[in-house]
Structure formats: C-alpha cells, structure tokens
Design a protein around this motif. Structure first.
Motif, mmCIF file in Angstrom:
data_model
loop_
_atom_site.group_PDB
_atom_site.id
_atom_site.type_symbol
_atom_site.label_atom_id
_atom_site.label_comp_id
_atom_site.label_asym_id
_atom_site.label_seq_id
_atom_site.Cartn_x
_atom_site.Cartn_y
_atom_site.Cartn_z
ATOM 1 N N ALA A 2 2.299 1.685 -3.303
ATOM 2 C CA ALA A 2 1.310 2.258 -4.212
ATOM 3 C C ALA A 2 1.198 3.760 -4.001
ATOM 4 C CB ALA A 2 -0.043 1.602 -3.983
ATOM 5 N N ASN A 3 1.441 4.210 -2.749
ATOM 6 C CA ASN A 3 1.394 5.645 -2.468
ATOM 7 C C ASN A 3 2.679 6.350 -2.864
ATOM 8 O OD1 ASN A 3 -1.186 5.644 -1.537
ATOM 9 N ND2 ASN A 3 -0.603 5.223 0.590
ATOM 10 N N GLY A 4 3.632 5.593 -3.372
ATOM 11 C CA GLY A 4 4.848 6.222 -3.895
ATOM 12 C C GLY A 4 6.065 6.089 -3.013
ATOM 13 N N ASN A 5 5.958 5.348 -1.903
ATOM 14 C CA ASN A 5 7.131 5.181 -1.034
ATOM 15 C C ASN A 5 8.005 4.049 -1.542
ATOM 16 O OD1 ASN A 5 6.303 7.183 0.554
ATOM 17 N ND2 ASN A 5 5.597 5.904 2.252
ATOM 18 N N SER A 6 8.633 4.275 -2.677
ATOM 19 C CA SER A 6 9.392 3.171 -3.262
ATOM 20 C C SER A 6 10.781 3.037 -2.663
ATOM 21 C CB SER A 6 9.481 3.356 -4.777
ATOM 22 O OG SER A 6 10.099 4.582 -5.068
ATOM 23 N N ALA A 57 0.840 -1.202 0.000
ATOM 24 C CA ALA A 57 0.000 0.000 0.000
ATOM 25 C C ALA A 57 0.874 1.250 0.000
ATOM 26 C CB ALA A 57 -0.903 -0.008 1.221
ATOM 27 N N ARG A 58 1.927 1.234 0.851
ATOM 28 C CA ARG A 58 2.835 2.383 0.880
ATOM 29 C C ARG A 58 3.547 2.537 -0.469
ATOM 30 N NH1 ARG A 58 4.078 0.806 6.201
ATOM 31 N NH2 ARG A 58 5.983 -0.181 5.508
#
Lengths: 303, 627
Positions: B202-206, B199-200
């Motif tokens: 997906a939120n951009g916390n790659s 989920a993170r």
C-alpha cells in the motif's frame, strides 16, 4: 270305571317308585357309618388324615368346618372326629354322635375327657422319649426334665418311679429365678434335656433360647415332638398322619362296630426322627431310626 | 469489545479453551455427582449390611443379655467413617447398648441421620398342626438398632474427589490452551507477515514479493498477495508510461499553443505589411502621376493584395489542417499555365536576392494537360520555392516538376533544391508540424509565417502523397513532394450550352461593392457581356421569369432568401441556366452545400480576374467574337 282304572294304574306306578326308592336307600340307612371330620379351618394335614382313615375303614367321611354344621344336624353322622384343640374346645357335645378327638395334647383332653367317646394324644409319652434318649445316649446317663411345677410332674406318670432308677431328674422352673437359671442347672447335671409337650414352656419364644443354651453346654434336647426337630431338637419319637390314621381307624372300627370306645391314650404307632445336623454338631452317633423305632415299639409292648 | 474486534490469537484461544472448559466442567460435575452418589450408596449399603449383621447377631445377646458378644461387630461397624453411633434398644425401648466413635463429639448434631432397624426373630409356630407339616413362621420384634450416620467424615473424601477432578480438569484446560496457542502460533506469524507485506504494498513497495511457505488458505493468500503486487507493479509501470506520454503530449500542446500565440502576433504584423503596401500605393494613385509611376504603383498594390490573399489562403489551409480536412477540386489543365504567374513573381524575388531560380518541367508536363487541383499545387510550389528563396542567401534554387508513372497511375513529383542554410536532422520532422517552427528568433530573422512546410506536408497527405526532406547541394535542403494525379471523369466535362445571341449574365449580390467588382471583372473578361444586377434572391426570382440568362452569379449570404434557397427555387421552377456560387466562405462544406442547392460551380471571394475568366470559359464556351 274308566276313572277307577286310571287311578289304579297310577297307584301301582306310585308304589313301584316308592319300592325302588326304599331299595336304593336301604344300604345307606342300614350301614350308617358316615363320619365327619370337624376342624376349625381347612388344612391339608386334616384332609390327608380323613382320606387315609376313610380308606382304612372303607367308609364315607367328610370334612366339615366347625361353623358349618350339616343341614341335617351333626346327628346324621355315625361319629365325629374333632381335629385339633380348636375343634375340641368349641364342640358342644349336646345332640352329638360319639366324638373322638385327635391332634390334641393329653392336657387338653384331660379337661373334658368325660364327654368324649375317645381321644388320641398328639404327643409321644414321656416314657417313650426317655427310652429314646437312653437308646441314643446310653441307659446310664442322667437326664433332666424341665417342668413348670410339681403338679405337672405328678401328671406325667413318672413320679411314681424311683428317681435313681430312671435317672431322670425333674427341674421345676417355678423354683428358679427364671427359665434360664433352671435350664443351666439342669444342663449342669444332666446329659440331655427331655422335652415335655408343654407348649407354654417350649413356646416358640423359648425354644431357641432353650436350644442355644443347651447346645452351648453340648447337651441335646430330646423331644418334645416332631415339630421341634426342625427347630433344633436332636431326636424324638413321633406319630405321623399314617400312624394317626392307623390308630384312629382302629378306634373308630371298635367304637362303631362293637360300640365300645377305647380309652383316650397315646398313639402306639410311632416313628423315630433325628436332626442329623444337630447330631453332627454334638458329635453323636445316631442309630438307625427305623430299627430304633421298632425296638422301642417292641419294648413298649413287652412292658 | 465485540468478538469481531478480537485478535485471531484470542479467538483461537477462545475456541480452543472454552469448549474444553465446558466439557471439563460437565464431565467433572458428572463424575463428582456420580462419585458422591456412589459414596452415598456405598454408605447406605454399608449401613444396611451393618444393620442386618447386627440385627441377626443381636438376637441371642438380647435374649441372653450377653451384650459383650456384640462388641466386635459394633466396633467393626464404627470403624466405617460414615457410621458414628450405634445404639441397641429392646422391644420396650430401653437402651441395651450405646457405642459411639471417638470423634462423635466433633460431629454436629444436625449432621447425624439416624436409621432404625428392627431386630426381628423369625420363630416357628409350634402348635398341634405343625406336627403334621401345617406349621408357619411368625416374626417377633426383639428390639431395634438406631444407627447414627454422618457425612462429616465422608465429606473429606468428597472434597478430595472434587479437588482431584478439578485438578484434572485444569490440566485439560491448560492443555487445550497450549494447543490453541500452538495453533495460533502456526497461523498468526504468516498472517502478520502478509499484513506487513500488504501494508508495504500500500505504501508503494510493489517490487517486493512474499515467500510462499504455507499451504491451503494462507498459501493461496500469499500467492494472491504476490499476484496483487505484480499487478500493482505492472499498473505502476503503465501509469508511469502513460504519465510520460501525457506529459510529452502536454508539452507538445503547450508548445503548439505558444507557437499559435506567436503565430497570431506575427500574423497581424504579416497582414499589415501587404495592407500597408496596397493602401499606400492606392493613395499614391490618387495623385497626379505619370503612366510609368501608375503602372509601378498598381503592380505593387496588386502584389501586396496577392500576397495578402495568399496569406489568408495559407491561414485557411492551416485551419483546415487543424481539422484534418481540405476540399480538393480537380481540374484538367496544363501545369505551366497554372504556375507561370507564380514563377514570374519568384523570379523577381530571386533576382533581388541575386539567386538563380531554375524551373524544370519535364516534356510531358509542358505538352499535355493533367488533372489536378491547381490551387493546391500552386500553394505547394509557392511554399516550397518561397522557403527555398527565403532560406538561401546565395547560390540557386532548382525546381523540378516531373510526371512519374507509378503502378499505372500518374504521379506528380515536385522537387525544390536550394543551397541555403538547410534543416538540422532532428528538426526535419518537426518543421512539418503546424506552428512548430525551429524557434521564434529563427523566425524573426527569416520573415514569414513559417507554415510553408506544414501546409505542404498537409496538402501532400490530403492528396495521398508524401513529402521528403533531405540534404541538398552544399548543405542546402531538398524537399520532394509527390502525389497521385486524378483520373479524367466525364461528369466534369459539363456540356456548355450553345449560345447564339450575346452573353447575358445575372449577378445576384446584396453588397454593391462586391456587385460592382463582379460586374467589372466579368466585363474585363468579356466586354460584350450583357450584365444584369439584382440585390436579393426574391428579385432574382422575379427577373428570371421575365428574362433569359446564360449565367447566374449567386451570392450565398444575403438577407431574405439566401443564395442556396434562391437557387433551390430557381431549380424547382425548371431553370437549367448554370448558377455559379460566389462566396467568401471557403470551408470544405460549402462546396457540398452549393451542389446540394443545385449550383454548378463556385467562385471564392475575393474574385480574381483569372478565376473569373476560367469560370466564364468553362460555363459559357465563349468565343472571341461574343466578348
């Protein structure tokens, strides 16, 4: 002529054949000693008796059922032996050769004794039983005999003896409320109960009751016959098939040879038999059966 | 709610508990049924034993009437919970003995099952034949026993068995539940962590990575999730870089577009200036003026129109630059011949700005003809010198032209050095790009289209050369352009046809003005020339049949048969006369198209006396007598 010669030749041949047939038939005809043992049904004991008797007499004998008379009629036999009460009762004495009854009680024979050539009683005589009882228990012991009524006692042949001497007291069931009362009374006063061959009194229904009641009182039953030993009687004198065959062959021999049939009587040949378990239960020391039997035989002969 | 919507925890618990429950139920049922049937069998067997015992024992008491003898046995039998009553009857059915348990009253009547057992006495037959062993035994029924059995008291036992079984079963199910729970606890937190992580992601916390602390499937999942994160991170980086690139490109495009707009606006102004000069001067020529004034006006008009032509040429070059193509036509000529007019023009301008213009040819260039595209070289020199003069307010402009040997190949090196304002270091590359002037205000101050260096750069690149901008003397600029020269091919040397008579030229041109310009120019070059004019291709075909010509000038765009088609037909008819295309179209394809149609050369409109002269010289091998 030719014809006559042929006839004569045929005649000779016919005569020769007749002669030969007569010669062959002669011993059978002459020694007409074939005996039939008549019985209501085939039983091993009867077959044994037949066999043993035939051996002793060295004659031919055959077993015939009551309802199956031979085609030539009963008369073709020299004598018939009626085995068992059924044969005795059903036997029509008309056109009958001499008939001898075996395996029958004294009472059964008594009714038709006149029609019989002779009979051999099944049961041992009461005297012999009393003698046996005395040999086992001691001569001074009081003994009891259970009887239906007084008439029976009279027929027993003991009534003539003084009671004190024989120490045998008869107890008559018809004088009591029931069998048990009579029995209890008897057992109270006697050391042993001497059984009489009364199939009504000593019926299979009564015998257990009698035995159990007697043994409760620690009193043995002597007699009335060999069959009761298995049921629980202590001891009895008895005649087995050998003894019956022995006596029967003597009777037949006398009857057939001398044409004098002995009177109906008890079997003088007998043995003694014990129920060892009952003896142990009653704490009785039993003498040797064979020697006792020969002693008793000897005593009987002396008397 | 379908099973698929259930949480893993519930599913695992279901998987763990339900089979256990089923097994427990089955086993419990089996066990209970077994136990119950055992109890029933046991009861039956007890009943049988009791009945047989009493039956055997009762024989004497029944005969003797001594029933007390049976009491111990009957009491013992009644102590069995299943047996509630015992009744003994004689053969006639009279009750001899009747005993019940103390709790008999509690037992409902319908619960009691009665068992009947006949008391049979086996008696020996005592007939005459039995004396000799042929006796048999016979059975005699003395009475019967009626045994009352009830499950009332054994039911308690059954219920206790049921309770025990259920208790054990419950224990097993609970155990299964806890095992399932433990199993789910070992799986679910990892999955939840993974889910949160994704989920993170997906939120951009790659940038994050999940700790790989599990084996097998979940471990693989964790590793894969990390790889996914890495790929996403990489993709993000790539995207950013592409975006940056795109934005810079966009900026450049916008800048170029803006520059183009400004260029167009400026162009109209630039075009008006020479037009004004030419038109104004031509109007003045109409008036009554002296010879001196006439020459002055004519020269000014001439200059203006030249300037206009150059301007258009520049624009066309720029258009070609955009397309990254430029037609190159090599010719063998002496360089000073090509550049002389130009240099003269610049000399005037330099003189006006009080600058000294020094042009230095090396000796080889002065002496020998070289093979090059005169038009392109002229443009290069013009732009470079023009720029140098434009951006230099005082001092000098030095033009050096040299032939350089490089790898057995001749290179022409053109160097223009000035003492002007110079180019800032960071703008040296940008000035080479089309429409990318330093800025517009800069442009305003120094009038001009501002394409000089761009065009120069483009030409040098097309010719396979380089351009180099460096600092010149006293802060000025030095621009060095060099490119290889062409080989001298034989094919170019067209065999001129020997002409014994006066030169005859046919002009095929639909526009009378153009026709007249061409005629006048040809006559200027060669006054003796016989000139025939036709106004269409069809007409030319007719004329050629009746008349012989030494040269045909063919306009390309004409109504009816155009120049290309006409040429094709002329060639098909076997005509070998040189045909020179005359066209206003200067695109790179036109040359190929002309050649394909069978033309030998082409002249670009507007015509110039110099080019016309060169063309005539080339194709007619003119002698001075003939003209």
């Amino acid at each position: 002529m030719d014809f006559c010669c042929k006839d004569a030749h045929n005649l000779y041949r016919w005569l020769a054949a007749c002669l030969l047939t007569c010669l062959l038939a002669l011993p059978v005809q002459a020694d007409n000693t074939q005996i039939a043992f008549v019985v209501h049904e085939k039983l091993p004991s009867v077959e044994q008796l037949l066999q043993k008797t035939a051996e002793r007499l060295d004659i031919t004998a055959e077993l015939r059922l009551l309802n199956n008379p031979p085609p030539t009629g009963w008369q073709s036999y020299a004598a018939v032996v009626l085995v068992g009460p059924q044969a005795l009762e059903a036997w029509s004495f008309a056109e009958s050769p001499p008939a001898v009854a075996v395996f029958v009680s004294r009472d059964a024979v008594a009714a038709i004794s006149s029609k019989l050539a002779s009979a051999l009683y099944l049961e041992p005589p009461l005297k012999r039983q009393i003698a046996l009882a005395k040999s086992i228990l001691g001569a001074d012991r009081p003994l009891g005999v259970l009887m239906q009524d007084k008439s029976e006692w009279k027929n027993s042949g003991l009534s003539s003896l003084p009671l004190q001497q024989s120490l045998v007291t008869p107890y008559f069931v018809d004088q009591y409320e029931n069998l048990n009362r009579a029995l209890l009374d008897l057992l109270k006063n006697s050391h042993a109960l001497i059984g009489t061959y009364d199939t009504e009194l000593y019926s299979s229904t009564n015998i257990k009751n009698i035995l159990i009641t007697a043994y409760r009182q620690n009193k043995p039953l002597i007699g009335p016959s060999s069959a009761y030993i298995k049921a629980g009687a202590l001891a009895t004198t008895y005649s087995d098939i050998d003894d019956v065959a022995h006596r029967l062959s003597e009777m037949l021999l006398t009857g057939l040879k001398e044409h004098v049939w002995p009177e109906a009587d008890y079997n003088p040949y007998f043995k003694v038999r014990y129920n060892q378990q009952v003896g142990r239960s009653l704490n009785l020391l039993l003498p040797d059966a064979e020697s006792l039997a020969s002693q008793l035989t000897k005593d009987e002969r002396e008397h | 709610m379908s099973l698929r919507q259930w949480s893993i925890r519930r599913r695992i618990l279901l998987v763990g508990t339900v089979p256990a429950l089923i097994v427990v139920l089955l086993l419990t049922t089996y066990h209970m049924v077994n136990r119950w049937s055992d109890i029933r069998k046991e009861n039956q067997s007890i009943a049988r034993i009791v009945l047989e015992n009493i039956g055997v024992t009762a024989e004497y008491p029944i005969i003797s009437g001594n029933y007390e003898l049976l009491f111990p046995l009957v009491h013992a039998a009644l102590s069995q919970p299943a047996i509630v009553s015992i009744r003994i009857h004689d053969a006639a059915g009279r009750v001899l003995l009747d005993n019940q348990t103390e709790r008999f009253a509690e037992v409902p009547a319908e619960d009691i099952r009665y068992l009947r057992y006949d008391i049979v006495r086996q008696v020996q037959s005592l007939d005459e034949f039995s004396e000799f062993g042929d006796g048999s035994t016979e059975a005699k029924t003395l009475g019967y026993i009626r045994l009352g059995m009830a499950d009332t008291f054994t039911r308690d036992r059954e219920i206790s068995i049921l309770r025990q079984s259920l208790l054990v079963g419950l224990g097993v199910v609970l155990l299964a539940f806890f095992i399932g729970r433990a199993a789910s606890l070992s799986i679910i937190p990892s999955l939840e962590k993974l889910s949160l992580f994704i989920a993170r992601l997906a939120n951009g916390n790659s940038n994050e990575r999940i700790k790989v602390d599990d084996g097998a499937e979940i471990g693989h999942l964790q590793v894969n999730a990390n790889q996914l994160a890495q790929s996403l991170q990489q993709a993000e980086k790539d995207q950013q870089s592409y975006t940056r690139q795109l934005m810079s490109e966009q900026q450049k495009t916008q800048q170029a577009s803006r520059a183009k707009s400004e260029f167009l606006a400026m162009m109209s102004h630039e075009l008006r200036t020479p037009l004004n000069g030419a038109i104004g001067m031509l109007q003045l020529l109409d008036q009554d003026i002296s010879r001196e004034e006439f020459n002055d006006y004519k020269r000014t008009a001439d200059q203006s129109l030249t300037h206009l032509t150059q301007l258009l040429e520049d624009v066309l070059v720029v258009v070609d630059t955009e397309k990254n193509k430029l037609p190159v036509v090599f010719k063998e000529q002496k360089l000073p011949d090509v550049l002389n007019n130009l240099i003269q023009d610049f000399s005037h301008r330099a003189l006006d700005k009080e600058l000294s213009l020094v042009v230095d040819y090396d000796t080889e260039l002065q002496r020998n003809a070289i093979r090059f595209d005169p038009s392109l070289v002229r443009q290069v020199v013009r732009h470079l010198v023009d720029n140098a003069i434009k951006f230099t307010d005082s001092g000098m402009v030095v033009v050096q032209l040299q032939l350089v040997k490089n790898n057995n190949h001749d290179w022409l090196s053109i160097s223009v050095t000035d003492t002007g304002i110079g180019i800032p270091e960071d703008h040296k590359q940008r000035v080479l790009e089309a429409f990318a002037q330093v800025n517009s205000s800069f442009n305003r101050r120094h009038a001009g289209v501002g394409l000089g260096l761009t065009i120069t750069h483009h030409i040098s690149r097309i010719l396979g050369g380089h351009i180099e901008i460096s600092d010149g003397i006293n802060g000025g600029t030095r621009v060095l352009v060099d490119f290889p020269l062409g080989h001298s091919p034989e094919s170019e040397a067209v065999e001129p046809q020997g002409v014994a008579h006066g030169l005859r030229t046919l002009i095929v041109e639909d526009n009378p003005v153009n026709s007249k310009v061409a005629e006048k120019m040809l006559l200027k070059v060669c006054p003796q020339m016989q000139i025939n004019k036709v106004s269409s291709g069809e007409e030319s075909l007719e004329r050629v049949k009746t008349q012989q010509f030494d040269l045909i000038l063919m306009d390309c765009q004409m109504p009816g048969l155009d120049g290309f088609e006409t040429t094709r037909r002329l060639r098909e008819s076997g005509l070998t006369t040189p045909i020179v295309a005359c066209t206003a179209n200067t695109t790179d394809q036109i040359q190929d198209k002309c050649r394909a149609a069978g033309m030998d050369d082409y002249l670009a409109k507007p015509l110039k006396v110099a080019t016309v002269e060169a063309m005539v010289n080339k194709w007619l091998q003119r002698t001075s007598q003939e003209c």
